[in-house]
Design an enzyme around this catalytic site. Sequence first.
Site, PDB file in Angstrom:
ATOM      1  N   TYR A 190      20.672   5.683  47.019  1.00  0.00           N
ATOM      2  CA  TYR A 190      21.084   5.001  48.249  1.00  0.00           C
ATOM      3  C   TYR A 190      19.842   4.696  49.062  1.00  0.00           C
ATOM      4  O   TYR A 190      18.980   5.564  49.242  1.00  0.00           O
ATOM      5  CB  TYR A 190      22.019   5.907  49.067  1.00  0.00           C
ATOM      6  CG  TYR A 190      22.501   5.282  50.361  1.00  0.00           C
ATOM      7  CD1 TYR A 190      23.357   4.176  50.352  1.00  0.00           C
ATOM      8  CD2 TYR A 190      22.109   5.797  51.594  1.00  0.00           C
ATOM      9  CE1 TYR A 190      23.810   3.611  51.543  1.00  0.00           C
ATOM     10  CE2 TYR A 190      22.557   5.235  52.788  1.00  0.00           C
ATOM     11  CZ  TYR A 190      23.409   4.145  52.759  1.00  0.00           C
ATOM     12  OH  TYR A 190      23.848   3.589  53.931  1.00  0.00           O
ATOM     13  N   LYS A 234      15.351  10.363  58.821  1.00  0.00           N
ATOM     14  CA  LYS A 234      15.990  11.665  59.020  1.00  0.00           C
ATOM     15  C   LYS A 234      15.055  12.690  59.695  1.00  0.00           C
ATOM     16  O   LYS A 234      14.948  12.687  60.913  1.00  0.00           O
ATOM     17  CB  LYS A 234      16.582  12.156  57.696  1.00  0.00           C
ATOM     18  CG  LYS A 234      17.675  11.158  57.209  1.00  0.00           C
ATOM     19  CD  LYS A 234      18.539  11.619  56.079  1.00  0.00           C
ATOM     20  CE  LYS A 234      19.737  10.691  55.919  1.00  0.00           C
ATOM     21  NZ  LYS A 234      19.660   9.736  54.832  1.00  0.00           N
ATOM     22  N   ASP A 292      11.485   6.104  48.267  1.00  0.00           N
ATOM     23  CA  ASP A 292      12.344   6.261  49.434  1.00  0.00           C
ATOM     24  C   ASP A 292      12.476   7.756  49.697  1.00  0.00           C
ATOM     25  O   ASP A 292      13.294   8.445  49.081  1.00  0.00           O
ATOM     26  CB  ASP A 292      13.704   5.605  49.185  1.00  0.00           C
ATOM     27  CG  ASP A 292      14.620   5.700  50.401  1.00  0.00           C
ATOM     28  OD1 ASP A 292      14.228   6.365  51.385  1.00  0.00           O
ATOM     29  OD2 ASP A 292      15.716   5.106  50.363  1.00  0.00           O
TER      30      ASP A 292
END
Length: 434
Positions: A146, A269, A241
């Site tokens: 994702y 995050k 990522d």
Amino acid sequence: MTRERPHSQGIWRRAEQSLVGGVNSPVRAFRAVGGAPLILSKGAGARVWDADGNEYLDYVCSWGALICGHAPAAISDAIADQARRGTSFGITTELEVELAERIAGAIPSIEKIRFVSSGTEATMSAARLARGFTGRDLLLKFEGCYHGHADSFLSEAGSGLATFGISASAGVPQASAALTINVPYNDLEAVEQAFASHPGAIAAVIVEPVAANMGVVPPAEGFLAGLAEISKREGAVLIFDEVITGFRLSWGGAQKLYGVTPDLTTLGKIIGGGLPVAAYGGRREIMDRLTPLGDVYQAGTLSGNPLAMRAGIEMLKLLAVPGFYWQINARAGRLAEGLRTVLAALHVEGQVQAVGSLMTLFFTAQPVTNYSDAKKSDTARYAAFFNAMLERGILLAPSQFEAAFVSSAHTDADIDATVSAAKESLTRGKKTNG
Ligand SMILES: *Cc1c(COP(=O)(O)O)cnc(C)c1O
């Protein structure tokens, strides 16, 4: 010991009237596990409380952003202090420079960085930059990874798309979707084939160096090094990522842990200390193609705002304490081992897959190495386990295809309580399932 939640249910009924599906991000609707979604009102350390005052031990931790648990005093105090000085100017502050320097000090491949406000923005911008830099259009990604919700990344994606079984989002123009190539995770052969079929056309390979959005799937031996070698040979930009893995798996992220250096890295995050911060950075030669130095455009009204930068700086200070990663990984290892012991004792078909403080209990007989393995999991069994754990005051991710996040606020006693609850939950599951 069912937890009554009348007040939460009233709020949820209102939420369904005013918010789409009652939520602002789809997995929060608990559709994959059934039952009433939680409405939370407070967090402290490893615990959260719902609107009715019920307490839960939290393994969601804002999807990994809160590696030090909820509301650590150093971060909350810095946010309060900064809020009095101004939350955003839309003009540069020293705080942006300080956070940039701290990140570059931890991750040497990041020679230059640009801050944005979400992981989606970071990956979307990194893809544009790679396309601008190479003059090529195609992106190669891996099934079950994702990378946020930009058009390019919404096919065969993990996280909410895996949870809801959506193979490609509506609303993405066919012309755009056609520019993304999907291949299985951990399959270098498929990567070679994709490059062979599209010579000189692939701008970037983007990968979660440890996949954590189809549940946790570690890279096979040599997979990341192979990607680096192929990308280099083919003149494509390698993007790690690290929105989840950055500052999670080590001070230098997954790239340090596995000793493989990407051209560009995306972060999110953790680096915001619980506020909306993300970033992309990497080789100077590539980054300098961004405006105002170059011709690839990207901007943001709230990018690098001082409130978020203060939170990020305080977070990184907490992570720089010697022994931080050793300790959190030891806690997580205790949980993984405890869960494996329970599975073996009860003869439950399951895999505890863990890297550092990330882990997933897959209800499947074989180790999960890619998205098609992950999809073989017994999601109904996961749902039953999730709900049995919730009843015992343990909040896991409301989907089989997400990670559990251990924080530094989880104690050995918390871990042991979680393992006991898992034993009870799985024992009960066995009975009701016959
Ligand atoms: C969460 C996540 C994103 C998206 O970040 P948002 O802040 O939710 O937009 C991108 N990549 C990975 C690996 C993620 O885990």
